[in-house]
Design a protein around this motif. Structure first.
Motif, PDB file in Angstrom:
ATOM      1  N   ARG A   5       0.858  -1.187   0.000  1.00 38.58           N
ATOM      2  CA  ARG A   5       0.000   0.000   0.000  1.00 38.58           C
ATOM      3  C   ARG A   5       0.888   1.229   0.000  1.00 38.58           C
ATOM      4  O   ARG A   5       1.934   1.262   0.658  1.00 38.58           O
ATOM      5  CB  ARG A   5      -0.903   0.005   1.241  1.00 38.58           C
ATOM      6  CG  ARG A   5      -1.801   1.248   1.355  1.00 38.58           C
ATOM      7  CD  ARG A   5      -2.878   1.034   2.406  1.00 38.58           C
ATOM      8  NE  ARG A   5      -2.342   0.949   3.751  1.00 38.58           N
ATOM      9  CZ  ARG A   5      -2.515   1.901   4.674  1.00 38.58           C
ATOM     10  NH1 ARG A   5      -3.183   3.000   4.390  1.00 38.58           N
ATOM     11  NH2 ARG A   5      -2.028   1.746   5.894  1.00 38.58           N
ATOM     12  N   MET A   6       0.486   2.232  -0.753  1.00 40.27           N
ATOM     13  CA  MET A   6       1.221   3.488  -0.810  1.00 40.27           C
ATOM     14  C   MET A   6       0.403   4.584  -0.130  1.00 40.27           C
ATOM     15  O   MET A   6      -0.802   4.708  -0.362  1.00 40.27           O
ATOM     16  CB  MET A   6       1.489   3.893  -2.268  1.00 40.27           C
ATOM     17  CG  MET A   6       2.271   5.192  -2.426  1.00 40.27           C
ATOM     18  SD  MET A   6       3.992   5.047  -1.893  1.00 40.27           S
ATOM     19  CE  MET A   6       4.676   4.030  -3.217  1.00 40.27           C
ATOM     20  N   VAL A   8       0.204   8.540   0.006  1.00 36.71           N
ATOM     21  CA  VAL A   8       0.635   9.732  -0.728  1.00 36.71           C
ATOM     22  C   VAL A   8       0.115  10.956   0.015  1.00 36.71           C
ATOM     23  O   VAL A   8      -1.093  11.086   0.222  1.00 36.71           O
ATOM     24  CB  VAL A   8       0.090   9.728  -2.172  1.00 36.71           C
ATOM     25  CG1 VAL A   8       0.585  10.957  -2.933  1.00 36.71           C
ATOM     26  CG2 VAL A   8       0.483   8.448  -2.898  1.00 36.71           C
ATOM     27  N   PHE A  17       5.739  10.231   0.101  1.00 33.43           N
ATOM     28  CA  PHE A  17       5.282   8.881  -0.199  1.00 33.43           C
ATOM     29  C   PHE A  17       5.810   7.906   0.853  1.00 33.43           C
ATOM     30  O   PHE A  17       6.976   7.969   1.247  1.00 33.43           O
ATOM     31  CB  PHE A  17       5.792   8.435  -1.575  1.00 33.43           C
ATOM     32  CG  PHE A  17       5.434   9.373  -2.695  1.00 33.43           C
ATOM     33  CD1 PHE A  17       4.273   9.197  -3.424  1.00 33.43           C
ATOM     34  CD2 PHE A  17       6.266  10.442  -3.008  1.00 33.43           C
ATOM     35  CE1 PHE A  17       3.941  10.068  -4.457  1.00 33.43           C
ATOM     36  CE2 PHE A  17       5.949  11.315  -4.042  1.00 33.43           C
ATOM     37  CZ  PHE A  17       4.786  11.131  -4.766  1.00 33.43           C
ATOM     38  N   SER A  19       5.745   3.662   1.429  1.00 27.68           N
ATOM     39  CA  SER A  19       5.402   2.364   0.882  1.00 27.68           C
ATOM     40  C   SER A  19       5.334   1.361   2.022  1.00 27.68           C
ATOM     41  O   SER A  19       6.316   1.151   2.741  1.00 27.68           O
ATOM     42  CB  SER A  19       6.462   1.927  -0.139  1.00 27.68           C
ATOM     43  OG  SER A  19       6.201   0.609  -0.583  1.00 27.68           O
ATOM     44  N   HIS A  58       1.950  -1.054  -6.443  1.00 26.73           N
ATOM     45  CA  HIS A  58       1.174  -0.897  -5.220  1.00 26.73           C
ATOM     46  C   HIS A  58      -0.304  -0.896  -5.622  1.00 26.73           C
ATOM     47  O   HIS A  58      -0.780   0.076  -6.222  1.00 26.73           O
ATOM     48  CB  HIS A  58       1.516   0.409  -4.510  1.00 26.73           C
ATOM     49  CG  HIS A  58       2.911   0.456  -3.974  1.00 26.73           C
ATOM     50  ND1 HIS A  58       4.009   0.668  -4.778  1.00 26.73           N
ATOM     51  CD2 HIS A  58       3.385   0.294  -2.711  1.00 26.73           C
ATOM     52  CE1 HIS A  58       5.100   0.662  -4.039  1.00 26.73           C
ATOM     53  NE2 HIS A  58       4.753   0.430  -2.784  1.00 26.73           N
ATOM     54  N   ALA A  61      -3.803   2.763  -2.640  1.00 23.20           N
ATOM     55  CA  ALA A  61      -3.168   3.991  -2.165  1.00 23.20           C
ATOM     56  C   ALA A  61      -4.133   4.749  -1.275  1.00 23.20           C
ATOM     57  O   ALA A  61      -5.343   4.794  -1.533  1.00 23.20           O
ATOM     58  CB  ALA A  61      -2.739   4.874  -3.326  1.00 23.20           C
ATOM     59  N   VAL A  63      -4.549   8.578  -0.118  1.00 27.64           N
ATOM     60  CA  VAL A  63      -4.073   9.899  -0.529  1.00 27.64           C
ATOM     61  C   VAL A  63      -4.560  10.936   0.464  1.00 27.64           C
ATOM     62  O   VAL A  63      -5.761  11.140   0.649  1.00 27.64           O
ATOM     63  CB  VAL A  63      -4.569  10.250  -1.948  1.00 27.64           C
ATOM     64  CG1 VAL A  63      -4.091  11.642  -2.357  1.00 27.64           C
ATOM     65  CG2 VAL A  63      -4.082   9.207  -2.946  1.00 27.64           C
ATOM     66  N   PHE A 126      -2.898   3.402  -9.503  1.00 29.36           N
ATOM     67  CA  PHE A 126      -3.346   2.482  -8.457  1.00 29.36           C
ATOM     68  C   PHE A 126      -4.742   1.954  -8.806  1.00 29.36           C
ATOM     69  O   PHE A 126      -5.586   2.698  -9.302  1.00 29.36           O
ATOM     70  CB  PHE A 126      -3.390   3.181  -7.100  1.00 29.36           C
ATOM     71  CG  PHE A 126      -2.094   3.846  -6.710  1.00 29.36           C
ATOM     72  CD1 PHE A 126      -1.032   3.098  -6.226  1.00 29.36           C
ATOM     73  CD2 PHE A 126      -1.943   5.222  -6.825  1.00 29.36           C
ATOM     74  CE1 PHE A 126       0.161   3.710  -5.867  1.00 29.36           C
ATOM     75  CE2 PHE A 126      -0.754   5.845  -6.466  1.00 29.36           C
ATOM     76  CZ  PHE A 126       0.304   5.085  -5.988  1.00 29.36           C
ATOM     77  N   VAL A 129      -8.042   3.715  -4.775  1.00 31.43           N
ATOM     78  CA  VAL A 129      -7.534   4.945  -4.157  1.00 31.43           C
ATOM     79  C   VAL A 129      -8.548   5.455  -3.146  1.00 31.43           C
ATOM     80  O   VAL A 129      -9.740   5.580  -3.444  1.00 31.43           O
ATOM     81  CB  VAL A 129      -7.256   6.042  -5.203  1.00 31.43           C
ATOM     82  CG1 VAL A 129      -6.642   7.272  -4.531  1.00 31.43           C
ATOM     83  CG2 VAL A 129      -6.327   5.532  -6.301  1.00 31.43           C
TER      84      VAL A 129
END
Length: 260
Positions: A5-6, A8, A17, A19, A58, A61, A63, A126, A129
């Protein structure tokens, strides 16, 4: 299977970011200054091309975006009204999709706008999101601690801004945001909000947190008027977080699992 999973974080002038892999305790992280001559989506595209951290896949995400946000009591909120409510509070965003995040423990819904171009760039990268305002984990964390006879005004510094908020019985009593590039302006906003809320200088308190070069000066000067002025110990609040301390408080609190 490995789950990646990211996170952001889209700030005022920086993209950050993290990770995460299977909840790994030491996440990989990177940040990049945004170029002022191009849009946020263009900066994001460039980051995807140049940062080694972003080369891997990934699927999902989260955000966190530093964007204008309006709060609505959950009992008065209907999803189909999100756009109307937001546009009554802010101008200049009529063409942008309106998103919202529910905060059931604070009995409120955060409504905010995210540009179509930004959503396109992220959805191309992604498969799933999730969006939220950067302050949402901070509100959640301190809102759950807002109880008792003594009231508290919270001041969170981030991205050259000062977010001020207060709670009553785990509900928002006050929430506003101001430019915080000048220390004397920030002091005025803090004292003005404290007075507006009818708080008592000899009983109630102010808690300052976040990143600003004026933090110590503000705490020293606020103490002249409000004896119970404290600076939040970010490391203590972030205890148990897997994020490095270089990241903003809002990201720390997101990773500690503050309920959304």
């Amino acid at each position: 299977m490995t789950q990646k999973r990211m996170i952001v974080r889209i700030g005022h002038n920086m993209l950050s970011f993290l990770s995460l892999e299977n909840g790994k305790a030491q996440p990989a992280h990177a940040s990049i200054d945004m170029k002022s001559g191009i849009s946020v989506p263009a900066n994001l595209r460039e980051a995807f091309k140049t940062l080694p951290l972003l080369e891997g896949q990934h699927p999902t995400a989260t955000v966190m975006t530093d964007t204008a946000t309006t709060l609505v009591p959950d009992e008065e909120f209907a999803p189909e009204d999100a756009g109307v409510l937001f546009d009554h509070a802010f101008s200049g965003h009529q063409q942008e999709p309106k998103l919202y995040t529910e905060m059931p423990r604070l009995h409120a819904v955060a409504v905010f706008a995210v540009s179509k171009d930004l959503q396109t760039v992220l959805s191309d990268r992604f498969s799933q999101v999730e969006y939220m305002p950067v302050c949402l984990p901070v509100w959640q964390h301190f809102g759950q601690r807002a109880d008792g006879a003594r009231q508290c005004l919270y001041g969170y510094f981030h991205d050259d801004k000062l977010d001020l908020f207060a709670f009553s019985k785990h509900r928002f009593k006050f929430c506003n945001v101001f430019s915080a590039t000048h220390s004397h302006d920030a002091l005025y906003y803090l004292l003005s909000a404290f007075t507006q809320l009818g708080m008592k200088a000899d009983r109630d308190e102010v808690m300052l947190m976040g990143v600003t070069p004026h933090l110590k000066w503000l705490a020293d000067n606020l103490t002249r008027y409000i004896s119970r002025t404290t600076v939040c110990d970010t490391e203590a609040v972030a205890a148990g977080s897997s994020a490095p301390l270089a990241f903003p408080l809002d990201t720390h609190l997101l990773l500690t699992g503050s309920p959304l």
